[in-house]
Design a protein around this motif. Structure first.
Motif, short mmCIF file in Angstrom:
data_model
loop_
_atom_site.label_atom_id
_atom_site.label_comp_id
_atom_site.label_asym_id
_atom_site.label_seq_id
_atom_site.Cartn_x
_atom_site.Cartn_y
_atom_site.Cartn_z
N ARG A 1 29.76 12.31 32.00
CA ARG A 1 28.45 12.78 31.51
C ARG A 1 28.61 13.90 30.50
O ARG A 1 27.93 14.93 30.58
N LYS A 2 29.49 13.71 29.56
CA LYS A 2 29.76 14.74 28.56
C LYS A 2 28.49 15.16 27.82
O LYS A 2 28.23 16.34 27.60
N ASP A 3 27.68 14.18 27.41
CA ASP A 3 26.46 14.50 26.66
C ASP A 3 25.50 15.33 27.49
O ASP A 3 24.90 16.29 27.00
N GLN A 4 25.36 14.98 28.78
CA GLN A 4 24.47 15.75 29.64
C GLN A 4 24.99 17.18 29.82
O GLN A 4 24.22 18.14 29.80
N GLY A 5 26.31 17.31 29.96
CA GLY A 5 26.89 18.64 30.11
C GLY A 5 26.67 19.50 28.88
O GLY A 5 26.29 20.68 28.98
N ASP A 6 26.89 18.92 27.70
CA ASP A 6 26.66 19.65 26.46
C ASP A 6 25.19 20.06 26.33
O ASP A 6 24.88 21.16 25.85
N ALA A 7 24.29 19.18 26.75
CA ALA A 7 22.86 19.49 26.66
C ALA A 7 22.48 20.64 27.59
O ALA A 7 21.67 21.50 27.23
N VAL A 8 23.06 20.66 28.78
CA VAL A 8 22.78 21.75 29.72
C VAL A 8 23.26 23.08 29.14
O VAL A 8 22.54 24.08 29.17
N ILE A 9 24.47 23.10 28.59
CA ILE A 9 25.01 24.32 28.01
C ILE A 9 24.13 24.81 26.87
O ILE A 9 23.79 26.00 26.78
#
Length: 338
Positions: free
Chosen positions: A184-192
């Motif tokens: 879930r790289k995209d989700q992680g980047d979005a959270v950051i």
């Protein structure tokens, strides 16, 4: 050929039939059967295995994890932030149901997560095995090489981020590593991006706190504990525009914190002090003659965090950071303006 194209081809190949059938249109039946089959297709079809690098080496993850166990102290928050429900979590402190504090409770409830909880400081290997995990998250855990090797015999393990001393990795580094491991790289980047943007906005709302020197102190019995600039609490203060005392890194001498007796209260007599203390600890500090004579006391420049806020500052997760920052910033600003 992709699964979607396979479904389309199957539907087109179906021939009309005059005989009665479950569905009058055979093309609809073929399409329905193909859609049902899609529900059982793995998340990542024919994708290469995920490879992550952490402080204990490299971990290979063959398929998108479905049963994730967190053996660290705050990793459940990172999973919840990305919409992932762990099946097992390791409680740190607080005694909350499902080891979930107030700032993460809504996210847990939204996911319907009811993880099994391991209590106690050390990682219980038997408990981990009983959860039947296909991924073990241990980015902020009491982990050594021997325990890591034993956990790796149960399932792939995500160790602490590479390049940081134990317990000192920024939350963003943990977030990226967990997001990569769970596909879930995209989700992680979005959270950051979301958390960092909101912290920037919060700092801008309190310009009077820019470059104000803040002392974060924990009252432990008759000792005072201060923290280096790499500690999560001080990192958060710095991200909000405040300044960490320059001598704290020297006092910490390479570790994350330093401990002094009550006689060294002067080390915390800065522009503003943020105290982590229970009722007894607060009474102890406020009863000291040295404190009553300090600028902190005389100018009312102490902010006392409550139990929940102390927990949030300890967790330093993407869910706790904004929750606690929004509560502390107005009080820090008020103290500075006195």
């Amino acid at each position: 050929m992709t699964v979607a194209k396979d479904c389309e081809s199957t539907a087109k190949a179906a021939k009309p039939d005059a005989r009665p059938a479950l569905l009058e249109n055979p093309m609809r039946l073929a399409a329905l059967l193909c859609l049902v089959s899609l529900a059982f297709v793995p998340h990542r079809l024919s994708a290469d295995p995920i490879r992550i690098t952490h402080s204990f080496g490299e971990t290979r993850i063959e398929n998108t994890p479905q049963r994730i166990v967190s053996v660290g102290y705050h990793e459940q928050d990172f999973l919840y932030a990305m919409g992932i429900a762990p099946v097992g979590v390791h409680e740190w402190f607080g005694g909350h149901p499902y080891a979930t504090w107030s700032w993460a409770e809504k996210a847990r409830e939204t996911l319907g997560a009811k993880p099994d909880v391991q209590r106690g400081f050390e990682i219980d290997l038997e408990w981990v095995w009983q959860q039947k995990p296909d991924l073990i998250v241990a980015t902020f855990a009491p982990l050594d090489r021997q325990t890591y090797d034993k956990l790796s015999q149960i399932a792939p393990v995500v160790g602490p981020p590479l390049g940081y001393k134990a317990w000192t990795a920024p939350w963003q580094a943990e977030m990226r590593l967990i997001a990569q491991a769970t596909g879930r790289k995209d989700q992680g980047d979005a959270v950051i991006a979301k958390v960092e943007a909101e912290l920037t906005n919060l700092a801008a709302a309190y310009p009077e706190l820019t470059d104000v020197e803040v002392a974060v102190a924990y009252v432990s019995g008759t000792d005072l504990i201060g923290y280096s600039a790499s500690d999560g609490s001080n990192r958060l203060m710095a991200s909000l525009g405040l300044k960490i005392p320059a001598d704290y890194d020297r006092l910490a001498a390479g570790s994350g914190n330093f401990s002094v007796s009550l006689e060294r209260l002067d080390l915390f007599d800065k522009d503003v002090a943020l105290w982590f203390a229970d009722e007894n600890g607060r009474a102890l500090i406020e009863g000291l003659p040295a404190y009553r004579e300090s600028a902190l006391s005389q100018n009312d420049r102490s902010v006392w965090a409550n139990t929940e806020e102390i927990g949030a500052m300890s967790f330093q997760s993407p869910l706790s950071i904004l929750w606690v920052a929004e509560r502390l910033m107005p009080r820090l600003a008020k103290a500075v303006n006195n």
